[in-house]
Design a protein around this motif. Structure first.
Motif, short mmCIF file in Angstrom:
data_model
loop_
_atom_site.label_atom_id
_atom_site.label_comp_id
_atom_site.label_asym_id
_atom_site.label_seq_id
_atom_site.Cartn_x
_atom_site.Cartn_y
_atom_site.Cartn_z
N ILE A 31 0.86 -1.18 0.00
CA ILE A 31 0.00 0.00 0.00
C ILE A 31 0.89 1.22 0.00
O ILE A 31 1.80 1.33 0.81
CB ILE A 31 -0.93 0.02 1.23
CG1 ILE A 31 -1.91 -1.15 1.17
CG2 ILE A 31 -1.68 1.34 1.32
CD1 ILE A 31 -2.84 -1.24 2.36
N SER A 32 0.64 2.12 -0.91
CA SER A 32 1.45 3.33 -1.04
C SER A 32 1.56 4.05 0.30
O SER A 32 0.58 4.18 1.04
CB SER A 32 0.81 4.26 -2.07
OG SER A 32 1.46 5.51 -2.07
N ALA A 35 -0.89 6.84 1.15
CA ALA A 35 -2.30 6.52 1.40
C ALA A 35 -2.62 6.77 2.88
O ALA A 35 -2.93 5.86 3.63
CB ALA A 35 -2.60 5.08 1.01
N LYS A 63 -8.36 9.02 -3.28
CA LYS A 63 -7.02 8.48 -3.52
C LYS A 63 -6.64 7.45 -2.45
O LYS A 63 -6.11 6.38 -2.77
CB LYS A 63 -5.98 9.61 -3.54
CG LYS A 63 -6.03 10.47 -4.76
CD LYS A 63 -4.97 11.56 -4.66
CE LYS A 63 -4.91 12.44 -5.87
NZ LYS A 63 -3.87 13.47 -5.76
N LYS A 67 -6.02 3.44 -3.06
CA LYS A 67 -4.70 2.89 -2.75
C LYS A 67 -4.73 1.88 -1.61
O LYS A 67 -3.73 1.23 -1.34
CB LYS A 67 -3.74 4.02 -2.38
CG LYS A 67 -3.39 4.93 -3.54
CD LYS A 67 -2.50 6.06 -3.09
CE LYS A 67 -2.15 7.01 -4.21
NZ LYS A 67 -1.29 8.11 -3.74
N THR A 68 -5.88 1.73 -0.94
CA THR A 68 -5.96 0.85 0.22
C THR A 68 -6.90 -0.33 0.05
O THR A 68 -6.52 -1.48 0.30
CB THR A 68 -6.42 1.67 1.47
OG1 THR A 68 -5.55 2.77 1.65
CG2 THR A 68 -6.41 0.82 2.71
N ALA A 101 0.79 -0.81 -9.45
CA ALA A 101 1.04 0.60 -9.11
C ALA A 101 0.81 1.50 -10.33
O ALA A 101 0.21 2.57 -10.21
CB ALA A 101 2.46 0.76 -8.59
N THR A 104 -2.98 1.63 -10.97
CA THR A 104 -3.64 2.47 -9.96
C THR A 104 -3.38 3.94 -10.23
O THR A 104 -4.28 4.77 -10.16
CB THR A 104 -3.15 2.09 -8.54
OG1 THR A 104 -3.48 0.73 -8.29
CG2 THR A 104 -3.76 2.98 -7.48
N SER A 105 -2.15 4.26 -10.59
CA SER A 105 -1.79 5.65 -10.88
C SER A 105 -2.57 6.17 -12.09
O SER A 105 -3.09 7.30 -12.06
CB SER A 105 -0.29 5.75 -11.13
OG SER A 105 0.08 7.06 -11.41
#
Length: 150
Positions: A31-32, A35, A63, A67-68, A101, A104-105
């Motif tokens: 997870i980023s 986040a 966001k 991301k979660t 990633a 998602t981006s």
């Protein structure tokens, strides 16, 4: 003098290359680490904000959710790596994580662009309700962690 310049330039290039190589091999978080919600709000506080501020909060929460939520069966907090979960840290798994990633981006780029163009037309009350809903969803991840620890 010329020798010192060449030596310092070469030293700088080698140092930069070594630092770059270490960054590529460092374990990445599933997870980023971006986040995170800095602050949760209540309805009274949100009602006192301008629509532009509400839109930024709305986008920030979207966001964090994007991301979660896809990863909660694995992990619910930023900073946890594949190695922490016992997932092999090999090229195949790194590639899958990298592709996720990137996807998602790209999704977030399109979504944020849409939000910035369309949400200014939304009702302020609806924005507030959506922010509170997103925040309650994020808070419920703490409950999920507690259930998962049982």
């Amino acid at each position: 003098m010329k020798g010192k310049i060449i030596f310092l330039s070469l030293f700088f290039i080698l140092t930069t290359a070594a630092a770059s190589a270490q960054a590529k091999n460092a374990p990445r978080s599933i997870i980023s680490t971006t986040a995170l919600i800095r602050k949760y709000h209540d309805q009274k506080e949100l009602s006192g904000m301008q629509k532009g501020e509400l839109l930024e909060l709305y986008i920030e929460r979207i966001k964090v959710l994007v991301k979660t939520l896809p990863y909660i069966a694995l992990v619910t907090k930023p900073g946890v790596t594949m190695a922490d979960l016992g997932i092999p840290d090999d090229s195949e798994h790194k590639k899958v994580l990298d592709n996720q990633a990137v996807g998602t981006s790209a999704f977030l780029d399109v979504t944020v662009e849409f939000q910035r163009k369309m949400m200014p037309y939304s009702d302020k009350g609806n924005l507030i309700a959506a922010i509170l809903f997103y925040e309650s969803t994020l808070k419920s991840l703490h409950e999920f962690n507690e259930l998962n620890e049982m």
